[in-house]
Design an enzyme around this catalytic site. Structure first.
Site, PDB file in Angstrom:
ATOM      1  N   TYR A  33       0.730  -1.148   0.049  1.00  0.00           N
ATOM      2  CA  TYR A  33      -0.108  -0.075  -0.003  1.00  0.00           C
ATOM      3  C   TYR A  33       0.857   1.250   0.005  1.00  0.00           C
ATOM      4  O   TYR A  33       2.004   1.194   0.120  1.00  0.00           O
ATOM      5  CB  TYR A  33      -1.074  -0.110   1.111  1.00  0.00           C
ATOM      6  CG  TYR A  33      -0.169   0.235   2.438  1.00  0.00           C
ATOM      7  CD1 TYR A  33       0.590  -0.565   3.212  1.00  0.00           C
ATOM      8  CD2 TYR A  33      -0.411   1.502   3.169  1.00  0.00           C
ATOM      9  CE1 TYR A  33       1.272  -0.194   4.344  1.00  0.00           C
ATOM     10  CE2 TYR A  33      -0.011   1.812   4.249  1.00  0.00           C
ATOM     11  CZ  TYR A  33       0.824   0.912   4.947  1.00  0.00           C
ATOM     12  OH  TYR A  33       1.332   1.352   6.411  1.00  0.00           O
ATOM     13  N   ARG A  52       8.207   4.203  -4.703  1.00  0.00           N
ATOM     14  CA  ARG A  52       8.302   3.115  -3.444  1.00  0.00           C
ATOM     15  C   ARG A  52       7.256   2.188  -3.933  1.00  0.00           C
ATOM     16  O   ARG A  52       7.426   0.972  -3.785  1.00  0.00           O
ATOM     17  CB  ARG A  52       8.005   3.707  -2.331  1.00  0.00           C
ATOM     18  CG  ARG A  52       8.499   2.848  -1.353  1.00  0.00           C
ATOM     19  CD  ARG A  52       8.425   3.438   0.215  1.00  0.00           C
ATOM     20  NE  ARG A  52       7.065   4.162   0.505  1.00  0.00           N
ATOM     21  CZ  ARG A  52       6.813   4.675   1.648  1.00  0.00           C
ATOM     22  NH1 ARG A  52       7.639   5.245   2.366  1.00  0.00           N
ATOM     23  NH2 ARG A  52       5.638   5.438   1.907  1.00  0.00           N
ATOM     24  N   ARG A 100      -7.671 -20.394  -1.568  1.00  0.00           N
ATOM     25  CA  ARG A 100      -6.616 -20.358  -0.536  1.00  0.00           C
ATOM     26  C   ARG A 100      -5.543 -21.255  -0.717  1.00  0.00           C
ATOM     27  O   ARG A 100      -5.877 -22.445  -0.492  1.00  0.00           O
ATOM     28  CB  ARG A 100      -7.128 -20.236   0.910  1.00  0.00           C
ATOM     29  CG  ARG A 100      -6.205 -20.143   2.003  1.00  0.00           C
ATOM     30  CD  ARG A 100      -6.845 -19.990   3.432  1.00  0.00           C
ATOM     31  NE  ARG A 100      -5.971 -19.865   4.188  1.00  0.00           N
ATOM     32  CZ  ARG A 100      -5.130 -20.608   4.905  1.00  0.00           C
ATOM     33  NH1 ARG A 100      -5.271 -21.949   4.667  1.00  0.00           N
ATOM     34  NH2 ARG A 100      -4.122 -20.331   5.869  1.00  0.00           N
ATOM     35  N   LYS A 148       6.724  -2.042   2.074  1.00  0.00           N
ATOM     36  CA  LYS A 148       5.351  -1.397   2.698  1.00  0.00           C
ATOM     37  C   LYS A 148       4.187  -2.382   2.227  1.00  0.00           C
ATOM     38  O   LYS A 148       3.269  -2.212   1.508  1.00  0.00           O
ATOM     39  CB  LYS A 148       5.169  -0.174   2.193  1.00  0.00           C
ATOM     40  CG  LYS A 148       4.267   0.928   2.968  1.00  0.00           C
ATOM     41  CD  LYS A 148       4.311   2.223   2.575  1.00  0.00           C
ATOM     42  CE  LYS A 148       3.057   3.212   3.276  1.00  0.00           C
ATOM     43  NZ  LYS A 148       3.241   3.307   4.730  1.00  0.00           N
ATOM     44  N   GLU A 181      11.684   2.624  14.255  1.00  0.00           N
ATOM     45  CA  GLU A 181      10.924   3.872  13.699  1.00  0.00           C
ATOM     46  C   GLU A 181       9.770   3.996  14.509  1.00  0.00           C
ATOM     47  O   GLU A 181       9.434   3.086  15.309  1.00  0.00           O
ATOM     48  CB  GLU A 181      10.737   3.675  12.091  1.00  0.00           C
ATOM     49  CG  GLU A 181       9.923   2.240  12.020  1.00  0.00           C
ATOM     50  CD  GLU A 181      10.114   2.136  10.340  1.00  0.00           C
ATOM     51  OE1 GLU A 181       9.998   2.919   9.614  1.00  0.00           O
ATOM     52  OE2 GLU A 181      10.095   0.856  10.124  1.00  0.00           O
ATOM     53  N   LEU A 206      11.405   1.315   7.087  1.00  0.00           N
ATOM     54  CA  LEU A 206      10.733   1.619   5.826  1.00  0.00           C
ATOM     55  C   LEU A 206      11.386   2.988   5.320  1.00  0.00           C
ATOM     56  O   LEU A 206      11.100   3.917   6.397  1.00  0.00           O
ATOM     57  CB  LEU A 206       9.139   2.020   6.014  1.00  0.00           C
ATOM     58  CG  LEU A 206       8.468   2.165   4.538  1.00  0.00           C
ATOM     59  CD1 LEU A 206       8.505   1.054   3.823  1.00  0.00           C
ATOM     60  CD2 LEU A 206       7.126   2.671   4.710  1.00  0.00           C
TER      61      LEU A 206
HETATM   62  N1  PDD Z   1       2.872   5.153   7.266  1.00  0.00           N
HETATM   63  N2  PDD Z   1       7.656   3.952   8.652  1.00  0.00           N
HETATM   64  C1  PDD Z   1       6.530   3.112   8.685  1.00  0.00           C
HETATM   65  C2  PDD Z   1       6.553   2.054   9.335  1.00  0.00           C
HETATM   66  C3  PDD Z   1       5.415   3.649   7.956  1.00  0.00           C
HETATM   67  O1  PDD Z   1       4.364   2.963   8.085  1.00  0.00           O
HETATM   68  C4  PDD Z   1       5.498   4.876   7.520  1.00  0.00           C
HETATM   69  C5  PDD Z   1       4.227   5.850   6.849  1.00  0.00           C
HETATM   70  C6  PDD Z   1       6.727   5.888   7.306  1.00  0.00           C
HETATM   71  C7  PDD Z   1       7.010   7.085   6.728  1.00  0.00           C
HETATM   72  O2  PDD Z   1       6.771   7.111   5.430  1.00  0.00           O
HETATM   73  P1  PDD Z   1       6.458   8.065   4.394  1.00  0.00           P
HETATM   74  O3  PDD Z   1       7.098   9.515   4.735  1.00  0.00           O
HETATM   75  O4  PDD Z   1       6.596   7.885   3.194  1.00  0.00           O
HETATM   76  O5  PDD Z   1       4.989   8.446   4.924  1.00  0.00           O
HETATM   77  C8  PDD Z   1       7.996   5.131   8.043  1.00  0.00           C
HETATM   78  C9  PDD Z   1       1.862   5.586   6.520  1.00  0.00           C
HETATM   79  C10 PDD Z   1       1.531   7.054   6.732  1.00  0.00           C
HETATM   80  C11 PDD Z   1       0.534   4.907   7.103  1.00  0.00           C
HETATM   81  O6  PDD Z   1       0.893   3.730   7.276  1.00  0.00           O
HETATM   82  O7  PDD Z   1      -0.593   5.382   7.194  1.00  0.00           O
END
Ligand code: PDD
Length: 295
Positions: A33, A52, A100, A148, A181, A206
Site C-alpha cells: 500500500y 516506492r 486459498r 510497505k 521507527e 521503511l
Molecule cells: N506510514 N515507517 C513506517 C513503518 C510507516 O508506516 C510510514 C508511513 C513511514 C513514513 O513513510 P512516508 O514518509 O513515506 O509516509 C515510515 C503511512 C503514513 C501509514 O501507514 O499510514
C-alpha cells in the site's frame, strides 16, 4: 455527495466497496500500500510514493496493475468524485483473489487495486502544532520492513499499547536496544550540536518518502543529517525530536517515555523543517524528489 471508493475498475459507493473473501490481501497480507497526502489540492510527494509502490511490488514479484499515468488519473478522479482538496489517499494492491493456497495463484489472476480517499485537515492538525508524546516498545515485525506491505498487525499492537498507556504513539526498539521507527512514521532526534539523527536505510525500517524530502530540505538549509541508529537513552537527551510521514508530515515529539525533550515544546528546527516541507508541497521549492530504496 455520497462517498465513493475505487475497487477493481469501478467507482463504488462506500457501502458497496468491498473485495472478495478470498482476496490474498485478506488471507495472507499478500499486498502492498501507499498513503499520499493531498494538501490544498497538491499530491504531496506523489512521485516518490509511486516510486516506492513500484519497488514494494517488485520485491514481492508483483506488477503494477495499471500504469503510473493511469494510477495518477484514478487518484485524482477519486478526489474529484469525493470533492476533496485536503485528503489522504490510500492505495492498496494485492495479488488478487484465488482459492486459498500458500503458493502464488496462476499468473493470469487479476490483482486487486483499491483506492480510498478520506478528508484530512493538514492545517488544523493539532499533533503538528502541539507535538506528541511517545513510548518505546519492542519491534516485533518481520525482517523486510523496507517493503510497505499491508501486514500491519505489529504496528497496530504497539500503537494500541501506547494509546492505552496514555501517549500518542510508539517508537519501536530492535533486539539490540536501538530505535527503529514509529508505528507509522520515521523517527528523528536533533542533538545538542544541531545534527539531525535518523536510522540508516536497511531492511530494518521503511525508508520514508517524507524523509527523502527532508534530506533535500536539510541540504538546502545547511542542516546536517547523521544517519545512525540511536537508543532511547540518547533520545531522552536530545534537544528536539520529531516523526515524519505522509499524514503526520513533520510532527514534533515533546516527550519520550516520560522524559521531556528539550523544553517540552515543539522545537525551532522541527518547526522550520515543517514550514519548509509545506512550502515544498505547495510547489514553492522546486521539483518533487524521487525515492530510491538505497538497498
Ligand atoms: N506510514 N515507517 C513506517 C513503518 C510507516 O508506516 C510510514 C508511513 C513511514 C513514513 O513513510 P512516508 O514518509 O513515506 O509516509 C515510515 C503511512 C503514513 C501509514 O501507514 O499510514
Amino acid at each position: 455527495m455520497p462517498r465513493v471508493a475505487y475497487v477493481n475498475g469501478q467507482y463504488l459507493p462506500y457501502s458497496h466497496a468491498s473485495v472478495h473473501v478470498e482476496d490474498r490481501g485478506f488471507q495472507f497480507a499478500d499486498g502492498v500500500y501507499e498513503v499520499i497526502g493531498c494538501i490544498h489540492g497538491h499530491l504531496a510527494d506523489e512521485t516518490g510514493h509511486l516510486d516506492r509502490l513500484e519497488r514494494s511490488l517488485s520485491e514481492l514479484k508483483m506488477d503494477m496493475p495499471v500504469d503510473r499515468e493511469a494510477l495518477r488519473f484514478l487518484m485524482r478522479e477519486c478526489l474529484r468524485r469525493n470533492n476533496l482538496k485536503n485528503a489522504g489517499i490510500y492505495i492498496q494492491i494485492t495479488r488478487g483473489a484465488a482459492k486459498r493456497d500458500f503458493k502464488f495463484p496462476a499468473p493470469e489472476t487479476p490483482q486487486s487495486l483499491v483506492i480510498i480517499t478520506f478528508p484530512f485537515d493538514f492545517d488544523g492538525n493539532v499533533g503538528v502544532v502541539n507535538g506528541g508524546r511517545v513510548k518505546t516498545l519492542a519491534d516485533i515485525r518481520w525482517k523486510r520492513r523496507d517493503i510497505k506491505t499491508v501486514a500491519l498487525l505489529p504496528q497496530a499492537l504497539v500503537k494500541q499499547e501506547a494509546v492505552e498507556a496514555g501517549v500518542d504513539d510508539a517508537w519501536m526498539v530492535d533486539s539490540d536496544g536501538y530505535i527503529t521507527e514509529g508505528s507509522a512514521s520515521n523517527a528523528w532526534i536533533i542533538t545538542k550540536n544541531k545534527k539531525l539523527v535518523t536510522r540508516p536505510v536497511s531492511y530494518d525500517i521503511l525508508r520514508g518518502v517524507t524523509r527523502t524530502a527532508i534530506e533535500k530540505i536539510a541540504s538546502e538549509n545547511n542542516l546536517v543529517i547523521e544517519e545512525r541508529a540511536f537508543k532511547p537513552g540518547e533520545a531522552y537527551e536530545a534537544v528536539e525530536a520529531f516523526t515524519s510521514s505522509a499524514t503526520a508530515l513533520i510532527t514534533p515529539v515533546i516527550e519520550i517515555d516520560g522524559h521531556a525533550i528539550g523544553n517540552g515544546k515543539p522545537g525551532d528546527i522541527t518547526q522550520k523543517i515543517y514550514g519548509e516541507y509545506r512550502a515544498y508541497v505547495d510547489g514553492l521549492r522546486g521539483e518533487q524528489v524521487h525515492w530510491e530504496s538505497g538497498l
